[in-house]
Design an enzyme around this catalytic site. Structure first.
Site, PDB file in Angstrom:
ATOM      1  N   TYR A 149     -69.931  -5.712  59.068  1.00 18.95           N
ATOM      2  CA  TYR A 149     -68.701  -5.706  59.870  1.00 18.95           C
ATOM      3  C   TYR A 149     -68.985  -5.188  61.289  1.00 18.95           C
ATOM      4  CZ  TYR A 149     -63.791  -4.503  61.003  1.00 18.95           C
ATOM      5  OH  TYR A 149     -62.540  -4.394  61.583  1.00 18.95           O
ATOM      6  N   ASP A 150     -69.649  -4.028  61.376  1.00 16.59           N
ATOM      7  CA  ASP A 150     -69.881  -3.409  62.697  1.00 16.59           C
ATOM      8  C   ASP A 150     -70.733  -4.327  63.578  1.00 16.59           C
ATOM      9  OD1 ASP A 150     -68.870  -1.412  61.101  1.00 16.59           O
ATOM     10  OD2 ASP A 150     -70.316   0.122  61.683  1.00 16.59           O
ATOM     11  N   GLY A 152     -71.356  -7.473  62.971  1.00 15.87           N
ATOM     12  CA  GLY A 152     -70.650  -8.752  63.093  1.00 15.87           C
ATOM     13  C   GLY A 152     -69.707  -8.729  64.286  1.00 15.87           C
ATOM     14  N   ARG A 215     -59.707  10.539  62.059  1.00 20.62           N
ATOM     15  CA  ARG A 215     -59.360   9.201  62.534  1.00 20.62           C
ATOM     16  C   ARG A 215     -58.114   9.338  63.400  1.00 20.62           C
ATOM     17  NH1 ARG A 215     -63.604   8.547  60.421  1.00 20.62           N
ATOM     18  NH2 ARG A 215     -64.295   6.859  59.058  1.00 20.62           N
TER      19      ARG A 215
HETATM   20  P1  NAD Z   1     -56.378  -8.100  57.069  1.00 20.33           P
HETATM   21  O1  NAD Z   1     -57.469  -8.135  56.077  1.00 20.33           O
HETATM   22  O2  NAD Z   1     -54.999  -7.808  56.597  1.00 20.33           O
HETATM   23  O3  NAD Z   1     -56.319  -9.425  57.911  1.00 20.33           O
HETATM   24  C1  NAD Z   1     -57.407 -10.299  58.096  1.00 20.33           C
HETATM   25  C2  NAD Z   1     -56.932 -11.702  57.851  1.00 20.33           C
HETATM   26  O4  NAD Z   1     -58.012 -12.607  58.109  1.00 20.33           O
HETATM   27  C3  NAD Z   1     -56.503 -11.928  56.399  1.00 20.33           C
HETATM   28  O5  NAD Z   1     -55.268 -12.607  56.353  1.00 20.33           O
HETATM   29  C4  NAD Z   1     -57.628 -12.769  55.811  1.00 20.33           C
HETATM   30  O6  NAD Z   1     -57.216 -13.605  54.746  1.00 20.33           O
HETATM   31  C5  NAD Z   1     -58.088 -13.542  57.041  1.00 20.33           C
HETATM   32  N1  NAD Z   1     -59.473 -13.997  56.936  1.00 20.33           N
HETATM   33  C6  NAD Z   1     -60.570 -13.292  56.551  1.00 20.33           C
HETATM   34  N2  NAD Z   1     -61.660 -14.056  56.592  1.00 20.33           N
HETATM   35  C7  NAD Z   1     -61.252 -15.280  57.012  1.00 20.33           C
HETATM   36  C8  NAD Z   1     -61.930 -16.520  57.228  1.00 20.33           C
HETATM   37  N3  NAD Z   1     -63.253 -16.645  57.025  1.00 20.33           N
HETATM   38  N4  NAD Z   1     -61.195 -17.579  57.653  1.00 20.33           N
HETATM   39  C9  NAD Z   1     -59.845 -17.481  57.840  1.00 20.33           C
HETATM   40  N5  NAD Z   1     -59.168 -16.348  57.632  1.00 20.33           N
HETATM   41  C10 NAD Z   1     -59.865 -15.255  57.226  1.00 20.33           C
HETATM   42  O7  NAD Z   1     -56.823  -7.006  58.160  1.00 20.33           O
HETATM   43  P2  NAD Z   1     -56.086  -6.495  59.480  1.00 20.33           P
HETATM   44  O8  NAD Z   1     -56.084  -5.027  59.410  1.00 20.33           O
HETATM   45  O9  NAD Z   1     -54.840  -7.226  59.717  1.00 20.33           O
HETATM   46  O10 NAD Z   1     -57.173  -6.894  60.583  1.00 20.33           O
HETATM   47  C11 NAD Z   1     -56.991  -7.979  61.462  1.00 20.33           C
HETATM   48  C12 NAD Z   1     -58.071  -7.957  62.526  1.00 20.33           C
HETATM   49  O11 NAD Z   1     -57.996  -6.740  63.271  1.00 20.33           O
HETATM   50  C13 NAD Z   1     -59.483  -8.055  61.974  1.00 20.33           C
HETATM   51  O12 NAD Z   1     -60.260  -8.872  62.818  1.00 20.33           O
HETATM   52  C14 NAD Z   1     -59.984  -6.630  62.040  1.00 20.33           C
HETATM   53  O13 NAD Z   1     -61.364  -6.585  62.200  1.00 20.33           O
HETATM   54  C15 NAD Z   1     -59.263  -6.110  63.273  1.00 20.33           C
HETATM   55  N6  NAD Z   1     -59.123  -4.652  63.214  1.00 20.33           N
HETATM   56  C16 NAD Z   1     -58.211  -4.072  62.390  1.00 20.33           C
HETATM   57  C17 NAD Z   1     -58.145  -2.677  62.343  1.00 20.33           C
HETATM   58  C18 NAD Z   1     -57.144  -1.972  61.473  1.00 20.33           C
HETATM   59  O14 NAD Z   1     -57.169  -0.743  61.429  1.00 20.33           O
HETATM   60  N7  NAD Z   1     -56.225  -2.616  60.800  1.00 20.33           N
HETATM   61  C19 NAD Z   1     -59.002  -1.894  63.127  1.00 20.33           C
HETATM   62  C20 NAD Z   1     -59.933  -2.544  63.921  1.00 20.33           C
HETATM   63  C21 NAD Z   1     -59.978  -3.916  63.985  1.00 20.33           C
HETATM   64  N1  UDP Z   2     -60.838   7.771  52.965  1.00 17.43           N
HETATM   65  C1  UDP Z   2     -60.483   8.763  52.067  1.00 17.43           C
HETATM   66  N2  UDP Z   2     -59.859   8.393  50.921  1.00 17.43           N
HETATM   67  C2  UDP Z   2     -59.542   7.103  50.630  1.00 17.43           C
HETATM   68  C3  UDP Z   2     -59.889   6.097  51.552  1.00 17.43           C
HETATM   69  C4  UDP Z   2     -60.545   6.471  52.714  1.00 17.43           C
HETATM   70  O1  UDP Z   2     -60.724   9.944  52.297  1.00 17.43           O
HETATM   71  O2  UDP Z   2     -58.962   6.872  49.552  1.00 17.43           O
HETATM   72  C5  UDP Z   2     -61.483   8.172  54.223  1.00 17.43           C
HETATM   73  C6  UDP Z   2     -62.752   7.400  54.561  1.00 17.43           C
HETATM   74  O3  UDP Z   2     -63.870   8.000  53.953  1.00 17.43           O
HETATM   75  C7  UDP Z   2     -62.765   7.494  56.074  1.00 17.43           C
HETATM   76  C8  UDP Z   2     -61.287   7.535  56.458  1.00 17.43           C
HETATM   77  O4  UDP Z   2     -60.589   7.880  55.279  1.00 17.43           O
HETATM   78  O5  UDP Z   2     -63.364   8.710  56.464  1.00 17.43           O
HETATM   79  C9  UDP Z   2     -60.766   6.212  56.966  1.00 17.43           C
HETATM   80  O6  UDP Z   2     -61.136   5.211  56.041  1.00 17.43           O
HETATM   81  P1  UDP Z   2     -60.638   3.709  56.159  1.00 17.43           P
HETATM   82  O7  UDP Z   2     -61.331   2.934  55.107  1.00 17.43           O
HETATM   83  O8  UDP Z   2     -59.150   3.685  56.196  1.00 17.43           O
HETATM   84  O9  UDP Z   2     -61.064   3.254  57.617  1.00 17.43           O
HETATM   85  P2  UDP Z   2     -62.457   3.336  58.428  1.00 17.43           P
HETATM   86  O10 UDP Z   2     -63.432   4.200  57.692  1.00 17.43           O
HETATM   87  O11 UDP Z   2     -62.907   1.930  58.530  1.00 17.43           O
HETATM   88  O12 UDP Z   2     -62.058   3.940  59.716  1.00 17.43           O
END
Ligand code: NAD
Ligand code: UDP
Length: 317
Positions: A149-150, A152, A215
């Protein structure tokens, strides 16, 4: 507010948590929205209410394939975002990041569309400087379990900027910090949904590690507002720009807040800290303030109340 109304806008990942809120807002502003999603983590319930709108179209498609539509703007969000989901099939995650960016950038080039790439605070990895400004280049383990992911998302940023330099594609990049709110999946594994669902079900609250990791949590409506402002920002401003709420909380503080707000009798238990889990994270948002006149307005406690209400209404307890 009506900015950019009347445009045809493609949202990839539009049936997901953030994507569905974005589609809804863009429709409210008078746009024609095409939502592309393969439904890996998306949910039909997120977009069911939009299906009645003549200006909304849903295409079940995978972003690793070419997409042939006509549009003025593209928001590229398609990618699983929670660690358990992006680690489920890590090769597919990297592919979605790279091929998804390549395909949407190709489309932007052909249509002369403006494209916004949803990047992430994960490009900073486990940061050595705190808080994180956009100029920080990050500390990412390239071979760890989070790197699909990172890295990517990092290569996606590279591609976006190379399409800009090489083909003059009109680009915008946002680095999204932890975002939460209604329509997160209850089984998503991210901390806010986990803690709320556990608290509502009276289960133990699973704090990973000692819970001192931090966070910064942004409510989804604030984030969507920032994304739309970025898409419509001045020509030549590409970002990357951090979008997040600078309020910083430890996971123990979050657990205690969720217990208080739900009135739950759940107990906090500790579980092993996942590999490469960042110790701290907090955005510097000076650039977003200056360029987008944006800053989040929803306090964590208020956003959590909304999110708790959503989960109370949608999950079996
Ligand atoms: P989410 O998983 O709810 O949404 C992602 C959507 O993308 C889903 O509907 C999934 O079905 C679709 N998807 C995944 N792979 C696909 C593919 N190959 N083709 C078509 N559709 C595909 O997650 P989210 O939290 O809504 O995240 C949305 C975007 O925001 C992502 O790109 C994520 O990396 C980015 N983002 C989210 C957060 C967060 O905290 N929510 C933080 C940083 C970045
Ligand atoms: N985390 C936790 N308990 C849970 C899920 C996540 O303590 O049940 C912690 C996780 O280890 C991380 C933080 O919460 O330190 C945020 O995790 P999340 O998966 O929400 O997002 P990201 O790590 O991608 O920021």
């Amino acid at each position: 507010m009506s900015i950019n109304s009347g445009k045809r806008i493609l949202v990839t990942g539009g049936a997901g948590f953030i994507g569905s809120h974005l589609c809804e807002k863009l429709l409210e502003q008078g746009n024609d929205v095409i939502c592309v999603d393969n439904m890996f983590t998306g949910q039909k319930r997120n977009i069911r209410h939009l299906m009645k709108n003549d200006y909304f179209e849903f295409l079940r498609k995978d972003i690793i394939e070419n997409i042939y539509v006509e549009c003025d703007q593209i928001y590229n969000l398609a990618c699983p975002a929670s660690p358990i989901h992006y680690q489920y099939d890590p090769i597919k995650t990297t592919k979605a990041c790279f091929m998804g960016a390549l395909n949407t950038l190709g489309l932007a080039k052909r249509c002369h569309a403006r494209i916004l790439q949803a990047s992430t605070s994960e490009v900073y990895g486990d940061p050595e400087i705190h808080p994180q400004p956009e100029s920080y280049r990050g500390c990412v383990n390239p071979i760890g379990i989070r790197s699909c992911y990172d890295e990517g998302k990092r290569i996606a940023e590279t591609l976006v900027f190379d399409y800009h330099r090489q083909h003059k594609v009109d680009i915008k990049v946002v680095r999204i910090f932890n975002t939460y709110g209604p329509r997160m999946r209850p089984d998503d594994g991210r901390v806010v949904s986990n803690f709320i669902v556990q608290a509502l079900r009276g289960q133990d609250i699973t704090v990973y590690g000692d819970g001192t990791q931090t966070r910064s949590f942004c409510f989804v409506s604030d984030l969507v507002d920032g994304m739309i402002r970025m898409m419509n920002s001045r020509d030549g401003f590409t970002g990357p720009v951090n979008l997040g709420n600078p309020g910083e909380f430890t996971m123990l503080e979050l657990a205690e807040m969720v217990i208080k707000l739900t009135g739950s009798h759940s107990k906090i238990i500790h579980m092993p800290l996942p590999e490469d889990d960042p110790a701290q994270r907090k955005p510097v948002i000076d650039l977003a303030k200056k360029e987008l006149n944006w800053q989040p307005s929803i306090k964590l406690e208020d956003g959590l109340k909304e999110t708790i209400k959503y989960f109370r209404e949608t999950i079996d307890v």
